[in-house]
Design an enzyme around this catalytic site. Structure first.
Site: not given
Ligand code: AMP
Length: 280
Positions: A37, A186-187, A153, A33-34
């Protein structure tokens, strides 16, 4: 905060809370998480009595040769961040819990996936739709929160919810960025030092392209501009650059209305996506 690993105990716990009339906000994630999230979690916290976050690296949405194995995982830190953000339930199921037997039904997304990540990662959105649908059935939230960062998405999920007449509200939240403009992901931890220095060029190029779009550049000119700039990075390779109408995701040389300029760039160990929306 409760950490729950099985679907049964998640349902039991939520049943009690819902019986008290509490509304539930849900934030599905793959963990590591960042602040991106956390912005989703904070919005859910503001709007609901109960906040559920899931952490599940979904194998179904990774293609062969993609980064399922090397995808960052840090459940202890995730747990701490969720606790601090006031999450009520952290749902952290195993792959066996989510996919205990061979599926008798498959979800196939048929609209909005012939471009961008749908085109370059065949089957990716089928995997995303499957896991999101299953999670929504398990949590049955009033609203689920997604990042606009993953623009395609959000569009796919909103359309799925409409197609399947689901009652959950899908809320898209703005992209959170580092100070230098790089979209939080996260990447990003899988970028090496040089890549991390140059990665903000993705967004700065998109900003310039958006300005060019406003001053009348055509779709082809915009794509050429972005490709030329990103080619100069000489660090990895462009996966795609595209300019489409949004949210329809249709290619048109005459640009008008809301337009998305989107890129995916493959660095040595991280494939990053970013986009900008322009009103024309
Ligand atoms: P993930 O863990 O990458 O599958 O992301 C989980 C949720 O967090 C998804 O709905 C992503 O679009 C959202 N998310 C990821 N990075 C960001 C970001 N930088 N800003 C806002 N939402 C994000």
């Amino acid at each position: 905060m409760k950490v729950i690993k099985t679907i049964d105990s998640l349902r039991r716990d939520l049943q009690l809370r819902k019986a008290d009339g509490h509304s539930v906000g849900f934030v599905p994630t793959m963990g590591a998480l960042h602040e991106g999230h956390l912005s989703l979690i904070h919005q859910a916290r503001d709007n609901h009595e109960v906040v559920v976050v899931s952490v599940f690296v979904n194998p179904l949405q990774f293609g062969e040769g993609e980064d399922f194995e090397s995808y960052p995982r840090d459940i202890e830190r995730d747990q701490q961040l969720c606790e601090e953000a006031g999450v009520d339930i952290l749902f952290y199921p195993s792959v066996e819990e989510m996919y205990p037997r061979e599926a008798s039904v498959e979800i196939r997304v048929v609209q909005g996936v012939d471009v961008l990540c749908g085109k370059s990662r065949p089957g990716h959105f089928d995997g995303v739709a499957t896991v999101v649908l299953k999670l929504l059935h398990m949590v049955e939230p009033n609203a689920a929160y997604f990042g606009q960062k993953d623009a395609q998405q959000v569009a796919v999920i909103k359309q799925m919810v409409q197609t399947l007449s689901m009652s959950v509200q899908i809320i898209a939240c703005p992209t959170v960025r580092e100070e230098d403009g790089l979209a939080k992901s996260s990447r990003n931890v899988n970028l090496n030092t040089r890549e991390r220095e140059l990665a903000p060029a993705l967004y700065s190029t998109l900003i310039k392209a958006a300005e060019l779009a406003k001053s009348g550049s055509s779709r082809t000119e915009l794509m050429e501009y972005v490709v030329k700039n990103l080619d100069q990075l000489e660090l990895g390779s462009i996966d795609y650059v595209d300019v489409l109408t949004y949210p329809e995701l249709v290619a048109s040389e005459q640009l008008s209305g809301t337009v998305i300029i989107a890129v995916a760039y493959q660095f040595s160990r991280a494939r990053l996506i970013d986009h900008i929306l322009v009103e024309l």
